[in-house]
Design a protein around this motif. Structure first.
Motif, PDB file in Angstrom:
ATOM      1  N   GLY A  34       0.822  -1.210   0.000  1.00  0.00           N
ATOM      2  CA  GLY A  34       0.000   0.000   0.000  1.00  0.00           C
ATOM      3  C   GLY A  34       0.854   1.256   0.000  1.00  0.00           C
ATOM      4  N   GLN A  35       1.923   1.246   0.792  1.00  0.00           N
ATOM      5  CA  GLN A  35       2.819   2.405   0.836  1.00  0.00           C
ATOM      6  C   GLN A  35       3.501   2.611  -0.512  1.00  0.00           C
ATOM      7  N   TYR A  36       3.934   1.529  -1.154  1.00  0.00           N
ATOM      8  CA  TYR A  36       4.592   1.644  -2.453  1.00  0.00           C
ATOM      9  C   TYR A  36       3.626   2.154  -3.511  1.00  0.00           C
ATOM     10  N   GLU A  37       2.393   1.693  -3.466  1.00  0.00           N
ATOM     11  CA  GLU A  37       1.398   2.181  -4.424  1.00  0.00           C
ATOM     12  C   GLU A  37       1.150   3.672  -4.231  1.00  0.00           C
ATOM     13  N   ASN A  38       1.097   4.123  -2.985  1.00  0.00           N
ATOM     14  CA  ASN A  38       0.941   5.557  -2.717  1.00  0.00           C
ATOM     15  C   ASN A  38       2.143   6.341  -3.229  1.00  0.00           C
ATOM     16  N   SER A  39       3.330   5.782  -3.067  1.00  0.00           N
ATOM     17  CA  SER A  39       4.540   6.451  -3.555  1.00  0.00           C
ATOM     18  C   SER A  39       4.524   6.576  -5.071  1.00  0.00           C
ATOM     19  N   VAL A  40       4.077   5.549  -5.753  1.00  0.00           N
ATOM     20  CA  VAL A  40       4.009   5.591  -7.216  1.00  0.00           C
ATOM     21  C   VAL A  40       3.028   6.668  -7.665  1.00  0.00           C
TER      22      VAL A  40
END
Length: 106
Positions: A34-40
């Protein structure tokens, strides 16, 4: 027989502990995704903002000759330059080297 029963009991308890660890690792991985998707998504917004800003800068300046051609002109005026550095750790004096090179080149 009691040693075997105790040994089996320890193995069962150990397997339960291992299952708990695996479950925790899966939860951490799901949270990280979830954090990586938000970063993208944030990076895509940043890219769009930079693209719009550069578009405005280049549109405002009009068409300008290449820097190599400008060096021959003595009264060429101001030159607009966009220099990218980095705020990432472990790159040493990267920004200083880039700035020095830019100043020497211009």
């Amino acid at each position: 027989m009691s040693d075997t029963t105790a040994s089996l009991h320890r193995k069962i308890v150990g397997a339960g502990d291992l299952q708990s660890v695996v479950r925790t690792m899966k939860a951490v991985a799901a949270s990280s995704i979830g954090q990586y998707e938000n970063s993208v998504r944030a990076l895509a917004d940043y890219y769009h903002t930079v693209e719009l800003g550069l578009g405005v800068c280049l549109r405002e300046s009009g068409s300008t000759p290449l820097i190599a051609e400008r060096k021959r002109q003595t009264d060429a005026g101001a030159i607009g330059v966009v220099v990218f550095g980095s705020d990432q750790g472990l790159v040493g004096q990267f920004n200083d080297v880039v700035a020095d090179y830019t100043i020497k080149t211009l």
